[in-house]
Scaffold this motif. Structure first.
Motif, PDB file in Angstrom:
ATOM      1  N   ASN A   1       0.276  -1.392  -0.231  1.00 39.86           N
ATOM      2  CA  ASN A   1      -0.361   0.040   0.364  1.00 39.86           C
ATOM      3  C   ASN A   1       0.636   1.327   0.212  1.00 39.86           C
ATOM      4  OD1 ASN A   1      -1.870   1.932  -0.109  1.00 39.86           O
ATOM      5  ND2 ASN A   1      -3.257   1.073   1.997  1.00 39.86           N
ATOM      6  N   ALA A   2       0.641   1.923  -1.285  1.00 36.57           N
ATOM      7  CA  ALA A   2       1.761   3.225  -0.825  1.00 36.57           C
ATOM      8  C   ALA A   2       1.720   4.155  -0.241  1.00 36.57           C
ATOM      9  CB  ALA A   2       1.901   3.564  -2.974  1.00 36.57           C
ATOM     10  N   ARG A   3       0.026   4.013   0.068  1.00 37.42           N
ATOM     11  CA  ARG A   3      -0.766   5.322   0.853  1.00 37.42           C
ATOM     12  C   ARG A   3      -1.062   4.641   1.169  1.00 37.42           C
ATOM     13  NH1 ARG A   3       0.087   9.978  -0.815  1.00 37.42           N
ATOM     14  NH2 ARG A   3      -1.304  10.725   0.501  1.00 37.42           N
ATOM     15  N   PHE A   4      -0.752   4.652   2.757  1.00 40.30           N
ATOM     16  CA  PHE A   4      -1.506   3.590   3.612  1.00 40.30           C
ATOM     17  C   PHE A   4      -2.301   4.729   4.776  1.00 40.30           C
ATOM     18  CE2 PHE A   4      -2.035   1.692   8.156  1.00 40.30           C
ATOM     19  CZ  PHE A   4      -3.201   0.554   7.354  1.00 40.30           C
ATOM     20  N   GLY A   5      -3.543   4.814   5.271  1.00 41.98           N
ATOM     21  CA  GLY A   5      -4.390   4.925   5.375  1.00 41.98           C
ATOM     22  C   GLY A   5      -4.375   4.601   6.652  1.00 41.98           C
ATOM     23  N   GLU A   6      -3.489   4.585   8.041  1.00 43.45           N
ATOM     24  CA  GLU A   6      -4.041   4.647   9.251  1.00 43.45           C
ATOM     25  C   GLU A   6      -5.887   4.933  10.026  1.00 43.45           C
ATOM     26  OE1 GLU A   6      -4.814   3.253  13.447  1.00 43.45           O
ATOM     27  OE2 GLU A   6      -3.863   5.201  12.648  1.00 43.45           O
ATOM     28  N   TYR A   7      -6.129   3.293  10.243  1.00 42.09           N
ATOM     29  CA  TYR A   7      -7.493   3.441  10.577  1.00 42.09           C
ATOM     30  C   TYR A   7      -8.062   4.680  12.196  1.00 42.09           C
ATOM     31  CZ  TYR A   7     -11.889   1.235  12.974  1.00 42.09           C
ATOM     32  OH  TYR A   7     -13.786   1.407  13.983  1.00 42.09           O
ATOM     33  N   ASN A   8      -6.670   4.361  12.632  1.00 45.29           N
ATOM     34  CA  ASN A   8      -7.707   5.602  14.131  1.00 45.29           C
ATOM     35  C   ASN A   8      -7.820   7.244  13.211  1.00 45.29           C
ATOM     36  OD1 ASN A   8      -7.707   3.973  15.939  1.00 45.29           O
ATOM     37  ND2 ASN A   8      -5.555   4.053  16.863  1.00 45.29           N
ATOM     38  N   VAL A   9      -6.472   7.640  12.221  1.00 42.03           N
ATOM     39  CA  VAL A   9      -6.675   8.589  11.602  1.00 42.03           C
ATOM     40  C   VAL A   9      -7.625   8.618  10.796  1.00 42.03           C
ATOM     41  CG1 VAL A   9      -5.272  10.308   9.942  1.00 42.03           C
ATOM     42  CG2 VAL A   9      -3.967   8.513  12.115  1.00 42.03           C
TER      43      VAL A   9
END
Length: 341
Positions: free
Chosen positions: A195-203
């Motif tokens: 995943n080149a642009r990982f969006g973390e859940y808490n964010v």
């Protein structure tokens, strides 16, 4: 002979080295979304039983009526039912999730709750920001550590809060005066798979609050990124074998309801708690200082800056082995028999 006697006399009469004061800890959690929040509460209670911390309050960013009661039930299980609980209003995840129903499970005889509690519903609990302001105002200056392991909703709202009956300070000024460190489980500071642009859940669940937090929070922040918890799975053998000292235990039951063994759950939230309470034990390394920002899609960006207030955890393979063992021992530690509701 005389020298030996004098040395012995000095050893026995010199004042003992003062014990280190327990960390004054606030736990801000989205308990109910993932089971690592419940495991982190078990970790906190074990550390408190060892004199390492004092849990001042639990505040919830999970907006379900059973989130507060389950947190209260866990506190009661460990003999600390007087710890105050604050809950979010209009939070971003109102669904019940897999294991919050444990708060309403009957006991084996059917005449009460499996896990007794005093909080009947989240609607009876104080609003989280009001509780945060009250607890912070009561603490010595520069003494509080907050571990935020859910969304940034409550702390962003704290920053926006104004003076009230408990403090003449704004929320930002109150945090600056009372908090010495904020530990946050959020973001990602290393590649996550392909995943080149990982969006973390808490964010991503409350992106605007996360961006407000990293922009405006006035004290140092240490981040535990997604990659840290992934690297340290909780041992399934501990869940299966280490909690048999009671017929029912909320931590392994929540774990098995969430995803049963042999699954080994990542320990995201536990890592922030462990570093919050034991920062000098060498469990983790730290990045150089810098500045964290979150982009429009939730991707984490870190810019080194010698004057920056932000750092993130780094873990080596050798540290992973040590931390896994520490988690297994601490999370499964029996409640302290001397503690009483």
């Amino acid at each position: 002979m005389t020298t030996a006697f004098l040395s012995l006399l000095l050893m026995t009469t010199a004042p003992a080295h003062p014990a280190e004061e327990p960390v004054r800890l606030i736990f801000d959690t989205d308990l109910g979304n993932d089971v690592d929040d419940a495991m982190a509460m078990g970790l906190i209670h074990a550390l408190q039983s060892r004199g390492k911390c004092e849990l001042l309050a639990v505040t919830l960013t999970k907006d379900h009526e059973l989130a507060g009661p389950l947190a209260d039930a866990i506190n009661h299980f460990y003999g600390r039912g007087s710890i105050p609980i604050g809950v979010v209003r209009d939070g971003v995840t109102p669904e019940q999730g897999k294991f919050l129903g444990l708060a309403a499970e009957p006991n084996d005889s059917g005449d009460g709750l499996r896990y007794p509690r005093s909080l009947a519903s989240g609607s009876e609990a104080p609003e989280a920001v009001a509780l945060l302001r009250k607890v912070l105002a009561e603490q010595p200056d520069g003494s509080v550590v907050i571990a935020q392991v859910g969304f940034s909703t409550n702390l962003a709202r704290l920053l926006a809060s104004g003076p009230d009956d408990v403090s003449p300070l704004s929320g930002r000024d109150l945090a600056a005066k009372k908090v010495r460190l904020l530990e946050v489980m959020a973001g990602a500071f290393a590649p996550i798979g392909d995943n080149a642009r990982f969006g973390e859940y808490n964010v991503v669940q409350d992106l605007e609050s996360a961006r407000t937090l990293v922009r405006d929070w006035p004290t140092p922040i240490v981040f535990s990124g997604f990659e840290i918890g992934i690297a340290i799975p909780y041992p399934a053998a501990s869940i299966e074998n280490d909690f048999g000292y009671v017929a029912h235990h909320p931590i392994p039951e929540a774990y098995q309801v969430y995803e049963p063994t042999p699954h080994e759950r990542p320990t995201w939230d536990l890592t922030s708690v462990l570093h919050a309470v034991e920062p000098d034990r060498g469990y983790f390394d730290l990045s150089p200082p810098g500045r964290v920002t979150f982009e429009d899609d939730g991707q984490t960006r870190f810019e080194p800056d010698p004057d920056g207030l932000h750092r993130y955890l780094i873990v080596t393979p050798e540290q992973v082995i040590r931390i896994r063992e520490a988690f297994a021992q601490l999370v499964s530690q029996p409640p302290d028999a001397t503690d009483d509701d």
